[in-house]
Design an enzyme around this catalytic site. Structure first.
Site, PDB file in Angstrom:
ATOM      1  N   GLY A  70      26.959 -24.695  15.503  1.00 33.72           N
ATOM      2  CA  GLY A  70      28.399 -24.873  15.424  1.00 33.72           C
ATOM      3  C   GLY A  70      29.144 -24.182  16.557  1.00 33.72           C
ATOM      4  O   GLY A  70      30.099 -24.735  17.111  1.00 33.72           O
ATOM      5  N   SER A  71      28.704 -22.988  16.910  1.00 27.45           N
ATOM      6  CA  SER A  71      29.417 -22.239  17.954  1.00 27.45           C
ATOM      7  C   SER A  71      29.373 -22.983  19.279  1.00 27.45           C
ATOM      8  O   SER A  71      30.399 -23.111  19.962  1.00 27.45           O
ATOM      9  CB  SER A  71      28.797 -20.849  18.128  1.00 27.45           C
ATOM     10  N   ASN A 151      36.039 -21.123   6.484  1.00 31.39           N
ATOM     11  CA  ASN A 151      34.771 -20.519   6.068  1.00 31.39           C
ATOM     12  C   ASN A 151      34.929 -19.364   5.088  1.00 31.39           C
ATOM     13  O   ASN A 151      34.005 -19.041   4.368  1.00 31.39           O
ATOM     14  CB  ASN A 151      33.983 -20.051   7.289  1.00 31.39           C
ATOM     15  N   GLN A 179      31.975 -25.987   7.928  1.00 29.73           N
ATOM     16  CA  GLN A 179      31.916 -25.706   6.489  1.00 29.73           C
ATOM     17  C   GLN A 179      32.060 -26.977   5.647  1.00 29.73           C
ATOM     18  O   GLN A 179      31.705 -26.983   4.473  1.00 29.73           O
ATOM     19  CB  GLN A 179      33.015 -24.715   6.100  1.00 29.73           C
ATOM     20  N   SER A 199      27.147 -27.817  11.865  1.00 33.11           N
ATOM     21  CA  SER A 199      25.989 -26.939  11.992  1.00 33.11           C
ATOM     22  C   SER A 199      25.049 -27.147  10.811  1.00 33.11           C
ATOM     23  O   SER A 199      25.493 -27.154   9.656  1.00 33.11           O
ATOM     24  CB  SER A 199      26.483 -25.488  12.017  1.00 33.11           C
ATOM     25  N   HIS A 201      22.682 -25.420   9.330  1.00 31.97           N
ATOM     26  CA  HIS A 201      22.294 -24.400   8.338  1.00 31.97           C
ATOM     27  C   HIS A 201      23.315 -24.183   7.231  1.00 31.97           C
ATOM     28  O   HIS A 201      23.081 -23.393   6.321  1.00 31.97           O
ATOM     29  CB  HIS A 201      21.935 -23.077   9.025  1.00 31.97           C
ATOM     30  N   THR A 237      15.099 -29.183  26.777  1.00 34.74           N
ATOM     31  CA  THR A 237      14.214 -29.996  25.948  1.00 34.74           C
ATOM     32  C   THR A 237      14.661 -29.912  24.498  1.00 34.74           C
ATOM     33  O   THR A 237      14.903 -28.832  23.972  1.00 34.74           O
ATOM     34  CB  THR A 237      12.758 -29.501  26.103  1.00 34.74           C
ATOM     35  N   CYS A 324      34.868  -3.193   6.905  1.00 34.85           N
ATOM     36  CA  CYS A 324      33.635  -2.421   6.970  1.00 34.85           C
ATOM     37  C   CYS A 324      32.383  -3.289   6.992  1.00 34.85           C
ATOM     38  O   CYS A 324      31.317  -2.808   7.330  1.00 34.85           O
ATOM     39  CB  CYS A 324      33.575  -1.432   5.822  1.00 34.85           C
TER      40      CYS A 324
HETATM   41  C1  LIG Z   1      33.817 -22.601  10.417  1.00 35.71           C
HETATM   42  C2  LIG Z   1      32.638 -22.198  11.232  1.00 35.71           C
HETATM   43  N1  LIG Z   1      32.586 -22.527  12.528  1.00 35.71           N
HETATM   44  C3  LIG Z   1      31.539 -22.208  13.299  1.00 35.71           C
HETATM   45  C4  LIG Z   1      30.455 -21.523  12.791  1.00 35.71           C
HETATM   46  C5  LIG Z   1      29.327 -21.177  13.701  1.00 35.71           C
HETATM   47  O1  LIG Z   1      28.209 -21.987  13.465  1.00 35.71           O
HETATM   48  P1  LIG Z   1      26.780 -21.549  14.017  1.00 35.71           P
HETATM   49  O2  LIG Z   1      26.386 -20.342  13.234  1.00 35.71           O
HETATM   50  O3  LIG Z   1      25.892 -22.706  13.758  1.00 35.71           O
HETATM   51  O4  LIG Z   1      26.934 -21.267  15.470  1.00 35.71           O
HETATM   52  C6  LIG Z   1      30.470 -21.153  11.423  1.00 35.71           C
HETATM   53  C7  LIG Z   1      29.367 -20.428  10.781  1.00 35.71           C
HETATM   54  O5  LIG Z   1      28.971 -19.351  11.048  1.00 35.71           O
HETATM   55  C8  LIG Z   1      31.583 -21.498  10.634  1.00 35.71           C
HETATM   56  O6  LIG Z   1      31.645 -21.164   9.347  1.00 35.71           O
END
Ligand SMILES: Cc1ncc(COP(=O)(O)O)c(C=O)c1O
Lengths: 400, 147
Positions: A70-71, A151, A179, A199, A201, A237, A324
């Site tokens: 996702g990032s 999220n 999400q 993403s 996962h 790849t 924290c």
């Molecule tokens: C809303 C949102 N965007 C982006 C990400 C980033 O995804 P990734 O961990 O696959 O880079 C997350 C999760 O961590 C997320 O909840």
């Protein structure tokens, strides 16, 4: 009892995903760029995965680019729109205050390139207002990027309406659907989405793999230069095992979406209803427009990290927007964005359940959380002050 | 694990926790906005801290450092309690993560604030340099001394 209630952080990889991945390691190990048979067999699997992802997003396979998650997809989408904006002298971007850091930090970087960023308020209920977006759009707006679902507090944004609005103004629209994907319906065409990130996962696929969707006609900016993989837009790849696992998990999640939601929503609402009986507690985020598995609450007078550690001791894995837990000094920017004072935001709890969560587990959470909150309040000088009136409550009592 | 076994032990089984009704000195430091407040109670007889207790709002290490600080000063002369450093608290807990060191500073200050209150109540003169004012507008102004 052990309860995994942190599915918004990541999910357990499903059997379906694992079973789809194993043959990619053992049998289809060829490089999809190779001309020989093993390479071409792997290429076929890669394209099947692309078709699956496209099908469930209502996109064309050629609009799907595999990324490391996702990032990366968020970065690529924003930098793509920024480059297009720069070419046309448009250097204004609209987003919200409660985006994921993958978006916010990328936008920060763009400020250094002379971009002006408007971060919209999301209001107390955690939902951005269409009229605010409308008012913020300017002649030089290059992009509107607004997350599909948040999220932390799980609020779902009016994406179809935002898409329509952006379309009407001729402004490019990106949504971080990390999400949302696999949990609520997404249709990139009907929703006028130009670019989207997801993403694997977060829907029981493996980590480190995701999709960057870019509508046909978008001139994509590379983040990673090198070979001609992903139509020359993302070198390296391909991680075929992960990609195949993602596609299988996505298909399964989308096929069982309604069934899962029908199971999750009553469980979510039961958690919210029962935990709201704790006096001086609040639920964060809209109750209706909310991911089926998200519960987010604050308990006045306690701090989130100690709550999490004690929940972990009791076998419940959850999360908090407490400062924290993040190692930063401020509590979650999401909770601050919906207007919570710092004192309250420190005492937050996010429970994110999945279709594997059982009724017994829900009951165990309902039984355990109040005890821990009470224990921590009993040793909290803040709670003492609230009780004896030397400190004013910021949350109303309600409770049982 | 984020925390050492000692920290987890003091977090899960905090020693000397609770309000003391007949305390001779009470000190409160920290700020709810920053996410941690410690309140320390001491009972003093012949310059000896005969009893001590605490209440803390804060993260795991805030609770653990409070607990450890009470153990380190219980039964000790006030003069010795005043030499308690945040470093000693950290060492007794087998270390703290870098971003949690401010909790140990807060624990040191809570002890000093309780002693100051005792001195003030009993009209005992003291060197203000030795004592935290108890007016820690925010714990984060006292961030992370080197460990
Ligand atoms: C809303 C949102 N965007 C982006 C990400 C980033 O995804 P990734 O961990 O696959 O880079 C997350 C999760 O961590 C997320 O909840």
């Amino acid at each position: 009892m052990f309860v995994y209630a942190d599915n918004a952080a990541t999910t357990k990889t499903s059997k379906t995903a694992i079973n789809a991945m194993l043959p990619m390691l053992e049998e289809f190990y060829g490089n999809p760029s190779s001309l020989h048979t093993p390479g071409q067999l792997a290429k076929e699997k890669l394209e099947q995965a692309r078709e699956t992802m496209a099908k469930y997003l209502n996109a064309f396979p050629s609009e799907i680019y595999f990324t490391s998650g996702g990032s990366e997809a968020d970065n690529q989408a924003i930098l793509t729109a920024a480059a297009a904006g720069e070419r046309r002298g448009r250097k204004h971007i609209i987003s919200t205050k409660f985006e994921h850091h993958a978006v916010l930090h990328t936008l920060d970087k763009l400020k250094e390139r002379g971009f002006e960023i408007t971060l919209l308020d999301v209001g107390e209920n955690g939902i951005v207002k269409l009229e605010d977006i409308d008012a913020a759009i300017r002649e030089d707006t290059a992009l509107v990027t607004i997350m599909f679902a948040n999220n932390e507090i799980g609020t779902i944004q009016p994406i179809a309406e935002i898409g329509k609005l952006c379309h009407r103004h001729g402004v490019c629209f990106h949504t971080d659907a990390v999400q949302a994907a696999g949990h609520i319906p997404i249709d990139v065409k009907a929703m006028n989405i130009d670019m989207l990130s997801l993403s694997a996962h977060k829907f029981h696929g493996p980590r480190g793999v995701g999709v960057f969707f870019a509508r046909r006609g978008v001139r994509i900016e590379n983040l990673i230069n090198g070979g001609a993989q992903e139509r020359g837009k993302r070198a390296g790849t391909e991680n075929l095992p992960a990609i195949a696992g993602m596609a299988a998990a996505f298909a399964e999640s989308c096929e069982s979406m309604e069934k899962n939601a029908a199971k999750l929503i009553p469980m979510r609402d039961k958690l919210i209803r029962e935990l709201s009986k704790i006096p001086f507690s609040i639920v964060n985020g809209d109750l209706e427009n909310r991911l089926p598995g998200n519960v987010n609450m604050c308990f006045e007078g306690i701090e989130g990290e100690s709550l999490l550690l004690l929940l972990d001791e009791a076998g419940i894995a959850a999360s908090s927007g407490s400062a924290c837990t993040s190692g930063s000094l401020d509590p979650s920017h999401v909770l601050l964005a919906i207007g919570l004072p710092h004192e309250i935001a420190h005492g937050s709890l996010r429970l994110s359940i999945s279709e594997e969560t059982t009724e017994e587990e829900i009951d165990y959470i309902i039984e355990t959380v109040p005890k821990i909150v009470e224990y921590l309040r009993n040793m909290s000088p803040v709670w003492e002050d609230l009780e004896n009136g030397t400190r004013e409550h910021l949350v109303c009592k309600k409770g049982a | 694990m984020l925390y050492s076994e000692k920290v987890m032990d003091h977090f899960k089984n905090p020693r000397n926790v609770g309000k003391m009704e007949d305390a001779d000195g009470v000190g409160e430091v920290g700020n709810a906005v920053c996410g941690d407040i410690m309140k320390m109670y001491i009972k003093v007889e012949n310059d000896i801290i005969t009893d001590v207790s605490f209440n803390t709002f804060g993260c795991g290490s805030a609770i653990a450092t409070s607990s450890m600080a009470t153990e380190l000063i219980k039964g000790k002369p006030i003069s010795e309690a005043l030499t308690l450093s945040n470093k000693a608290v950290v060492e007794a807990l087998d270390g703290l993560p870098a971003n949690k060191l401010h909790c140990s500073v807060l624990a040191e200050e809570a002890v000093k604030a309780a002693v100051k209150d005792y001195y003030d109540r009993h009209g005992i003169a003291y060197d203000p340099e030795l004592l935290c004012s108890g007016d820690c507008s925010c714990c984060h102004e006292h961030d992370a001394p080197a460990q």
